[in-house]
Design a protein around this motif. Structure first.
Motif, PDB file in Angstrom:
ATOM      1  N   UNK A  59     -16.988 -54.235  -7.392  1.00 20.29           N
ATOM      2  CA  UNK A  59     -16.674 -55.610  -7.265  1.00 20.29           C
ATOM      3  C   UNK A  59     -15.210 -55.750  -7.460  1.00 20.29           C
ATOM      4  N   UNK A  60     -14.394 -54.692  -7.286  1.00 24.03           N
ATOM      5  CA  UNK A  60     -12.925 -54.720  -7.397  1.00 24.03           C
ATOM      6  C   UNK A  60     -12.177 -55.300  -6.398  1.00 24.03           C
ATOM      7  N   UNK A  61     -12.877 -55.664  -5.328  1.00 24.15           N
ATOM      8  CA  UNK A  61     -12.285 -56.060  -3.969  1.00 24.15           C
ATOM      9  C   UNK A  61     -11.372 -54.950  -3.012  1.00 24.15           C
ATOM     10  N   UNK A  62     -11.506 -53.784  -3.573  1.00 23.48           N
ATOM     11  CA  UNK A  62     -10.576 -52.858  -2.844  1.00 23.48           C
ATOM     12  C   UNK A  62     -11.868 -51.982  -2.206  1.00 23.48           C
ATOM     13  N   UNK A  63     -11.157 -50.990  -1.060  1.00 27.52           N
ATOM     14  CA  UNK A  63     -11.993 -50.451  -0.390  1.00 27.52           C
ATOM     15  C   UNK A  63     -12.581 -49.253  -1.189  1.00 27.52           C
ATOM     16  N   UNK A  64     -13.681 -48.911  -0.798  1.00 32.38           N
ATOM     17  CA  UNK A  64     -14.371 -47.882  -1.688  1.00 32.38           C
ATOM     18  C   UNK A  64     -13.609 -46.579  -2.019  1.00 32.38           C
ATOM     19  N   UNK A  65     -13.035 -46.089  -0.494  1.00 34.12           N
ATOM     20  CA  UNK A  65     -12.206 -44.882  -0.801  1.00 34.12           C
ATOM     21  C   UNK A  65     -11.135 -45.029  -1.674  1.00 34.12           C
ATOM     22  N   UNK A  66     -10.525 -46.286  -2.047  1.00 24.87           N
ATOM     23  CA  UNK A  66      -9.471 -46.417  -2.850  1.00 24.87           C
ATOM     24  C   UNK A  66      -9.734 -46.907  -4.147  1.00 24.87           C
ATOM     25  N   UNK A  89     -14.439 -47.138   4.004  1.00 26.11           N
ATOM     26  CA  UNK A  89     -13.705 -48.471   4.249  1.00 26.11           C
ATOM     27  C   UNK A  89     -14.572 -49.621   3.727  1.00 26.11           C
ATOM     28  N   UNK A  90     -15.779 -49.510   3.407  1.00 25.38           N
ATOM     29  CA  UNK A  90     -16.599 -50.682   2.674  1.00 25.38           C
ATOM     30  C   UNK A  90     -16.030 -51.169   1.319  1.00 25.38           C
ATOM     31  N   UNK A  91     -16.247 -52.315   1.083  1.00 28.71           N
ATOM     32  CA  UNK A  91     -15.824 -52.991  -0.157  1.00 28.71           C
ATOM     33  C   UNK A  91     -16.357 -51.985  -1.124  1.00 28.71           C
ATOM     34  N   UNK A  92     -15.632 -51.728  -2.373  1.00 28.99           N
ATOM     35  CA  UNK A  92     -16.432 -51.121  -3.360  1.00 28.99           C
ATOM     36  C   UNK A  92     -17.620 -51.921  -4.082  1.00 28.99           C
ATOM     37  N   UNK A  93     -18.525 -51.226  -4.135  1.00 31.09           N
ATOM     38  CA  UNK A  93     -19.774 -51.723  -4.858  1.00 31.09           C
ATOM     39  C   UNK A  93     -19.372 -52.377  -6.512  1.00 31.09           C
TER      40      UNK A  93
END
Length: 135
Positions: free
Chosen positions: A15-22, A9-13
């Motif tokens: 930089x997309x602004x999406x959650x890592x899982x998505x 559930x972290x912000x994706x590294x």
């Protein structure tokens, strides 16, 4: 971003602004990147998240690192991943192609900015990182 803070559930590294899982996690679990830009961003996220095997899996056979013994190379990747803080990824340029593409980016790692122009080649349906030139 420190890999220890990369949860689903972290912000994706990347930089997309999406959650890592998505965002990049599905790629790390086997989904095929739609283009070289998506692959490049997912590789940065893999380093940040400690998905070391993904780096090897998405590296073209022509890459000089592929000549290393795989267990040694995997250990090197994991050591770099675990001992580095991945703070930011900035895409500067993306030149798309059908079989060859280029992504120029700046990555901030451990407070240091590294700019690279990466070359990607398509093998069948897969984009793979072939090489990079530091700028």
């Amino acid at each position: 971003m420190d890999k220890k803070t990369v949860g689903v559930n972290s912000s994706c590294p990347c930089g997309s602004g999406k959650k890592y899982k998505n965002c990049c996690l599905p790629l790390h679990k086997g989904r095929v990147a739609k283009d070289a830009l998506e692959l490049m961003k997912s590789r940065y996220s893999a380093y940040a998240a400690g998905a070391c095997k993904y780096i090897i899996k998405t590296t073209h056979p022509n890459n000089r690192e592929q000549r290393k013994e795989s267990t040694i190379w995997l250990k090197e990747i994991c050591n770099f991943s675990q001992n580095s803080t991945f703070e930011r990824l900035e895409i500067i340029d993306f030149i798309n192609g059908t079989e060859e593409a280029f992504v120029t980016f700046t990555a901030t790692i451990d407070g240091e900015k590294i700019t690279e122009k990466s070359r990607f080649l398509k093998e069948g349906k897969l984009w793979l990182y072939e090489s990079g030139i530091f700028l």
